[in-house]
Design a protein around this motif. Structure first.
Motif, PDB file in Angstrom:
ATOM      1  N   THR A   1       0.749  -1.238   0.145  1.00 20.16           N
ATOM      2  CA  THR A   1      -0.052   0.108   0.047  1.00 20.16           C
ATOM      3  C   THR A   1       0.949   1.247  -0.039  1.00 20.16           C
ATOM      4  O   THR A   1       1.859   1.325   0.436  1.00 20.16           O
ATOM      5  N   ASP A   2       0.421   2.286  -0.509  1.00 17.07           N
ATOM      6  CA  ASP A   2       1.060   3.401  -0.619  1.00 17.07           C
ATOM      7  C   ASP A   2       2.689   3.545  -0.539  1.00 17.07           C
ATOM      8  O   ASP A   2       3.066   3.949   0.323  1.00 17.07           O
TER       9      ASP A   2
ATOM     10  N   VAL B   1       6.018   4.818  -1.092  1.00 13.32           N
ATOM     11  CA  VAL B   1       6.254   6.239  -0.746  1.00 13.32           C
ATOM     12  C   VAL B   1       7.884   6.566  -1.620  1.00 13.32           C
ATOM     13  O   VAL B   1       8.323   7.910  -1.415  1.00 13.32           O
ATOM     14  N   PHE B   2       8.445   5.469  -1.645  1.00 13.43           N
ATOM     15  CA  PHE B   2      10.046   5.776  -1.747  1.00 13.43           C
ATOM     16  C   PHE B   2      10.690   4.541  -2.447  1.00 13.43           C
ATOM     17  O   PHE B   2      10.143   3.397  -2.007  1.00 13.43           O
TER      18      PHE B   2
ATOM     19  N   GLU C   1       9.656   1.352  -0.327  1.00  9.95           N
ATOM     20  CA  GLU C   1       9.212   1.708   0.984  1.00  9.95           C
ATOM     21  C   GLU C   1       7.719   2.180   0.793  1.00  9.95           C
ATOM     22  O   GLU C   1       7.306   2.885   0.116  1.00  9.95           O
ATOM     23  N   SER C   2       6.994   1.675   1.730  1.00 10.37           N
ATOM     24  CA  SER C   2       5.530   2.212   2.264  1.00 10.37           C
ATOM     25  C   SER C   2       5.722   3.108   3.249  1.00 10.37           C
ATOM     26  O   SER C   2       7.051   3.339   3.609  1.00 10.37           O
ATOM     27  N   VAL C   3       4.845   3.865   3.680  1.00 12.89           N
ATOM     28  CA  VAL C   3       4.848   4.456   4.921  1.00 12.89           C
ATOM     29  C   VAL C   3       5.355   3.743   6.105  1.00 12.89           C
ATOM     30  O   VAL C   3       6.165   4.234   6.794  1.00 12.89           O
ATOM     31  N   LYS C   4       4.839   2.586   6.171  1.00 13.00           N
ATOM     32  CA  LYS C   4       4.979   1.753   7.440  1.00 13.00           C
ATOM     33  C   LYS C   4       6.094   0.942   7.139  1.00 13.00           C
ATOM     34  O   LYS C   4       6.910   0.515   8.117  1.00 13.00           O
TER      35      LYS C   4
ATOM     36  N   LYS D   1      -7.161  -4.384   7.573  1.00 14.33           N
ATOM     37  CA  LYS D   1      -6.151  -4.905   7.453  1.00 14.33           C
ATOM     38  C   LYS D   1      -5.490  -4.903   8.728  1.00 14.33           C
ATOM     39  O   LYS D   1      -5.354  -3.955   9.409  1.00 14.33           O
TER      40      LYS D   1
ATOM     41  N   GLN E   1      -4.685  -0.817   9.068  1.00 14.71           N
ATOM     42  CA  GLN E   1      -5.425   0.365   8.391  1.00 14.71           C
ATOM     43  C   GLN E   1      -6.641  -0.135   7.666  1.00 14.71           C
ATOM     44  O   GLN E   1      -6.974  -1.460   7.693  1.00 14.71           O
TER      45      GLN E   1
ATOM     46  N   SER F   1      -6.136   3.508   3.466  1.00  9.68           N
ATOM     47  CA  SER F   1      -4.773   3.417   3.303  1.00  9.68           C
ATOM     48  C   SER F   1      -4.059   4.463   4.504  1.00  9.68           C
ATOM     49  O   SER F   1      -4.912   5.327   4.860  1.00  9.68           O
ATOM     50  N   ILE F   2      -2.973   4.136   4.635  1.00 13.53           N
ATOM     51  CA  ILE F   2      -2.546   4.956   5.694  1.00 13.53           C
ATOM     52  C   ILE F   2      -2.382   6.537   5.413  1.00 13.53           C
ATOM     53  O   ILE F   2      -2.865   7.436   6.288  1.00 13.53           O
ATOM     54  N   ARG F   3      -2.189   7.017   4.321  1.00  7.41           N
ATOM     55  CA  ARG F   3      -2.042   8.362   3.695  1.00  7.41           C
ATOM     56  C   ARG F   3      -3.465   9.029   4.012  1.00  7.41           C
ATOM     57  O   ARG F   3      -3.485   9.928   4.460  1.00  7.41           O
ATOM     58  N   GLU F   4      -4.297   8.287   3.268  1.00  7.40           N
ATOM     59  CA  GLU F   4      -5.582   8.659   3.299  1.00  7.40           C
ATOM     60  C   GLU F   4      -6.368   8.946   4.721  1.00  7.40           C
ATOM     61  O   GLU F   4      -6.928  10.080   5.182  1.00  7.40           O
TER      62      GLU F   4
ATOM     63  N   LEU G   1      -3.821   1.738  13.038  1.00  5.63           N
ATOM     64  CA  LEU G   1      -2.673   1.961  13.952  1.00  5.63           C
ATOM     65  C   LEU G   1      -1.619   2.627  13.187  1.00  5.63           C
ATOM     66  O   LEU G   1      -0.847   3.363  13.651  1.00  5.63           O
ATOM     67  N   GLY G   2      -1.555   2.087  11.691  1.00  5.31           N
ATOM     68  CA  GLY G   2      -0.578   2.846  10.887  1.00  5.31           C
ATOM     69  C   GLY G   2      -0.693   4.331  10.901  1.00  5.31           C
ATOM     70  O   GLY G   2       0.244   5.146  11.017  1.00  5.31           O
TER      71      GLY G   2
ATOM     72  N   ASP H   1       0.345   6.150  14.080  1.00  4.78           N
ATOM     73  CA  ASP H   1       1.842   6.237  14.254  1.00  4.78           C
ATOM     74  C   ASP H   1       2.380   7.385  13.481  1.00  4.78           C
ATOM     75  O   ASP H   1       2.822   8.310  14.198  1.00  4.78           O
TER      76      ASP H   1
ATOM     77  N   ILE I   1      13.987   7.649   3.937  1.00  8.24           N
ATOM     78  CA  ILE I   1      13.116   7.698   4.884  1.00  8.24           C
ATOM     79  C   ILE I   1      13.953   6.945   6.271  1.00  8.24           C
ATOM     80  O   ILE I   1      14.341   5.734   6.194  1.00  8.24           O
TER      81      ILE I   1
ATOM     82  N   THR J   1       9.519   7.874   9.985  1.00  7.05           N
ATOM     83  CA  THR J   1       8.461   7.663   8.753  1.00  7.05           C
ATOM     84  C   THR J   1       8.657   8.585   7.773  1.00  7.05           C
ATOM     85  O   THR J   1       9.502   9.630   7.816  1.00  7.05           O
ATOM     86  N   LEU J   2       7.979   8.367   6.574  1.00  5.33           N
ATOM     87  CA  LEU J   2       7.772   9.551   5.640  1.00  5.33           C
ATOM     88  C   LEU J   2       6.603  10.291   6.276  1.00  5.33           C
ATOM     89  O   LEU J   2       5.406   9.884   6.542  1.00  5.33           O
TER      90      LEU J   2
END
Lengths: 125, 373
Positions: free
Chosen positions: A38-39, A41-42, A62-65, B17, B29, B32-35, B227-228, B231, B295, B316-317
């Motif tokens: 998911t997502d 980011v890098f 890499e994703s956010v997590k 998930k 999530q 999605s974590i970003r959303e 939890l994503g 954080d 990151i 994190t990002l």
């Protein structure tokens, strides 16, 4: 597997895909893999000219997590990398098999490609 | 054994998930974590944080027990107020950071996930040792904890309760009814946004509140949050995550939680802290924002001119800033705001600038309306 699996590509158990054209092979991660990540980011891409052996770490996605290694499905020399991913890594999520390719390798031994899974076998995973 | 929230079935239905965290299978999530991150920054999000612990502290010496075992003097915390604090060992290192709520004759403490037995045992041991008429009781599995966070959290919650939320102070706590269910309400959170937390017992009544909040917030675009995003939201505000930031034994001085220490009372660990303060050579929690791509992650080394000066505890990002951010411990003479350090990401240095917390200021969402959902 509920995600998109393309016929005509070769696959690894670690969710990379390979598209062979002549002596060159484009490599990316599967729709299933991008769903799991998911997502994105890098992306850390290798330098062009780098020689890799089958199973070596090829890129890092890499994703956010999470941080995930992408392994070289076959041995060869890096001849191109998808520089679009530097600014838009999310393309891997939207187009894992097309615009979201990672690396192009000049394949050392084409018979190595034959040892990979075909679409039907990958679907069964 | 892996524990689940009493709301597990609700989470499954919402498409969660899952991940394992501190012995619990909890949603990482939903979308999605970003959303989810932006939903909380700009609208409102609903978290099930039942993995956190609940400990009742009762008895005529309840306040004394809290004062002895935390850096706070609980007699300063009035009925209807809650307080963020830390529980220390004799050597001054943090056992856990926690919030306690003063509710009439009793106090409820909210230790971190998986810390319920350790904290309860510690409190009871200290009560016994110091002859205090106080008792700690672990009731963690009897409570569901919901957090409703984001600029629209107050409006979402207000529709479900007769309590005037404008009258609830920041860090205030009281018993209220939400959607007809009795809850302990506190004006607290872990996102840096306007928000509230609810402690609900018995747990079978929690689904009613959970569903009512989702319905009430629908007009504002509420979403369940995993939890994503929890954080990334807390990291942008440089809030501590106990398992990361206190790993290996850190004192509140090292964690730059000195502001929580009420020095004018006796507490376990005080002597060690006074000694450390006098020496002054300890590493301190430091906020770093990357000025190059990369990151930072937990346990990345921090260097200055090729020499190790610290270690990342969380990284994190940042969804809001779209750059890597990190919290970590750095030598005291290497952390001046504005100075540049190297964070070693996969053996390569990524330049990062020492920042004053938080990374993302309070009014960020209002200033960045261009980020649409």
């Amino acid at each position: 597997m509920t995600h998109d699996v393309r016929d005509g590509l070769k696959y690894t158990k670690t969710h990379e895909w390979v598209k062979l054209a002549g002596a060159k092979a484009k490599i990316g991660i599967t729709d299933h893999a991008q769903h799991e990540l998911t997502d994105v980011v890098f992306v850390e891409l290798p330098t062009v000219g780098k020689e890799v052996k089958k199973g070596d770490e090829l890129c890092v996605v890499e994703s956010v997590k999470s941080v995930s290694e992408v392994y070289a499905p076959v041995s060869g020399k890096v001849v191109a990398v998808n520089t679009k991913l530097d600014d838009s890594p999310e393309i891997i999520n939207s187009s894992p098999y097309d615009d979201g390719w990672l690396v192009e390798l000049e394949v050392k031994d084409k018979t190595e490609v034959n040892t990979l899974l075909d679409a039907a076998a990958y679907k069964k995973l | 054994m892996v524990l689940r929230s009493p709301l597990y079935e609700n989470q499954v239905k919402l498409g969660a998930k899952f991940t394992e965290f501190a012995g619990f299978e909890m949603p990482i999530q939903y979308s999605s974590i970003r959303e989810e991150h932006f939903v909380v920054r700009k609208k409102v999000g609903l978290f099930d944080v039942s993995h956190m612990s609940n400990v009742w502290i009762t008895g005529s010496d309840a306040a004394k027990l809290i004062s002895l075992t935390t850096v706070e003097d609980a007699s300063r915390v009035d009925d209807g107020e809650s307080q963020y604090t830390a529980i220390l060992r004799e050597n001054g290192t943090i056992i856990d950071d926690t919030i306690f709520m003063h509710l009439g004759e009793k106090f409820m403490m909210i230790p971190n996930a998986g810390m319920n037995q350790i904290v309860t045992k510690w409190l009871n041991e200290q009560a016994k040792k110091h002859h205090l008429k106080a008792k700690a009781e672990d009731v963690s599995r009897e409570y569901v904890i919901l957090a409703i966070q984001g600029p629209k959290s107050k409006e979402t919650l207000q529709k479900l309760t007769e309590t005037d939320l404008d009258m609830v102070k920041f860090f205030g706590c009281q018993i209220v009814k939400v959607a007809g269910v009795e809850c302990i309400l506190s004006h607290t959170g872990y996102t840096g946004e306007l928000g509230f937390e609810l402690q609900i017992t018995p747990t079978k009544k929690a689904a009613v509140v959970f569903d009512a909040l989702l319905s009430s917030g629908a007009e504002f675009g509420i979403q369940p949050i995993g939890l994503g995003a929890r954080d990334t939201l807390r990291l942008e505000k440089a809030f501590m995550l106990a398992g990361n930031e206190f790993e290996g034994g850190r004192t509140p001085l090292e964690a730059t939680l000195g502001w929580t220490i009420f020095w004018d009372h006796e507490f376990i660990g005080k002597e060690a802290l006074l000694k450390q303060k006098e020496q002054g050579t300890y590493q301190r929690m430091t906020c770093l924002e990357c000025v190059e791509k990369g990151i930072p992650r937990h346990k990345c080394e921090i260097q200055k001119d090729g020499t190790a000066v610290g270690m990342v505890t969380s990284g994190t990002l940042s969804p809001c800033l779209n750059v890597g951010i990190a919290m970590g411990y750095v030598a005291p003479d290497k952390r001046e705001v504005g100075s540049i350090l190297d964070i070693m990401v996969r053996d390569k240095p990524v330049k990062a600038k020492v920042m004053k917390p938080p990374f993302v200021p309070k009014d960020w969402a209002q200033k960045h309306e261009e980020i649409a959902l």
